[in-house]
Design a protein around this motif. Sequence first.
Motif, PDB file in Angstrom:
ATOM      1  N   LEU B 100       0.833  -1.199   0.000  1.00  0.00           N
ATOM      2  CA  LEU B 100       0.000   0.000   0.000  1.00  0.00           C
ATOM      3  C   LEU B 100       0.871   1.254   0.000  1.00  0.00           C
ATOM      4  O   LEU B 100       0.660   2.176  -0.768  1.00  0.00           O
ATOM      5  N   HIS B 101       1.830   1.258   0.886  1.00  0.00           N
ATOM      6  CA  HIS B 101       2.690   2.434   1.017  1.00  0.00           C
ATOM      7  C   HIS B 101       3.748   2.483  -0.076  1.00  0.00           C
ATOM      8  O   HIS B 101       4.340   3.521  -0.319  1.00  0.00           O
ATOM      9  N   SER B 103       3.631   2.580  -3.054  1.00  0.00           N
ATOM     10  CA  SER B 103       3.362   3.481  -4.169  1.00  0.00           C
ATOM     11  C   SER B 103       3.908   4.878  -3.910  1.00  0.00           C
ATOM     12  O   SER B 103       4.042   5.686  -4.803  1.00  0.00           O
ATOM     13  N   ILE B 104       4.267   5.150  -2.676  1.00  0.00           N
ATOM     14  CA  ILE B 104       4.578   6.518  -2.332  1.00  0.00           C
ATOM     15  C   ILE B 104       6.028   6.673  -1.883  1.00  0.00           C
ATOM     16  O   ILE B 104       6.339   7.482  -1.028  1.00  0.00           O
TER      17      ILE B 104
END
Lengths: 178, 178
Positions: B100-101, B103-104
Amino acid sequence: MLVNEAARLFGSKGYRNTSMRDIAASVGILPGSLYHHFPSKEALFVEVYAQGVSQIGQAVNDAAARHTEPWARLEAACTAHLQTLLVKDSFAAAVIQPLLHLSIADLPMRAELVELRDRYEEVFEQLVGALPLRPGTDRRAFRLGLLGAMNWSLAWYRPGGDTPATIARKLLSLLRHD
Amino acid sequence: MLVNEAARLFGSKGYRNTSMRDIAASVGILPGSLYHHFPSKEALFVEVYAQGVSQIGQAVNDAAARHTEPWARLEAACTAHLQTLLVKDSFAAAVIQPLLHLSIADLPMRAELVELRDRYEEVFEQLVGALPLRPGTDRRAFRLGLLGAMNWSLAWYRPGGDTPATIARKLLSLLRHD
DNA sequence: GCCGACCAAACAAGCGTTTGTTTTGTCGAC
DNA sequence: GTCGACAAAACAAACGCTTGTTTGGTCGGC
């Protein structure tokens, strides 16, 4: 504004990866000065979270209220959910992201946040409950699956591709049996 | 074993919330001794991640190989994915959670992990590609939606409720148009 | 002259990591 | 079998840095 900047940072880097110094710097004050507005990092996050839930909840309710047919209401709600979640500078990413880890007693203020989240998800329980699905369909699985598919879009969404509205339409057309 | 304990901790608390001291304590050695086995925390996590991907990939491939009909192959693959992800003491949670994270630009070793993840998800691209879906169906949305719905089950799964196999069956029955 | 907002500087605790030293295990020569 | 040599593994203690947070003072507007 303070809370807006905090939301932006929490949403993009996560709670643990965002320091009070980061937030202070992006607001243009010194770290210690933050404690004139919030007693702790935790309290600041709870405020961001509460505003985020309120914001996405209102957007979803408003969107659903503009339609009467059950599938149209759900699609409008999903579009609003995705827009609030994916469009830049939103509070919602700060809300959604911790949910994955929340199951495992990650943050101290777990209980407070879980209640806010549950209250929000009730909307989808109602919307899904109103759908004319074939008998025997597990509506809880429908709701959890749909919310999971939407929330996970945080992991792969890129501004150039499908818009939130398109994603919502495609997801629901996959779930629609006619 | 060292890597197993690290996987358990990374999987349940996340990368940032797991310290080298935590890992050392849970294997019964001093923090510094970890550096005889891995040059850095990052390298240790990459090893955990690689083993996790390998483990879930093999489980999914084996499961699919036991069937020939496309829907049966996909359901077996989904069951294996969910079992590896949700059943206790697995490496897979350590794999899925950071996605999830990821991507950032969260973790430094992003590129390495993304490649491993993409290679794994190719299996589902093939499985979905083989389904007899009605023309016009967006198979990418199908795949992303299904994987999202499954991965998000980390957030709500509880051992007492539906088994991974049941969850897989219910999710696919929602997506199946007949 | 008071009060909220901010600065300046520090605090204790925890982090990943490094260093030097000691223990533990292995293995071939005698 | 026993011994010394060597390497792997672990200990003990500290390093520099970042974290959330606290304290005391400054300053401008009502």
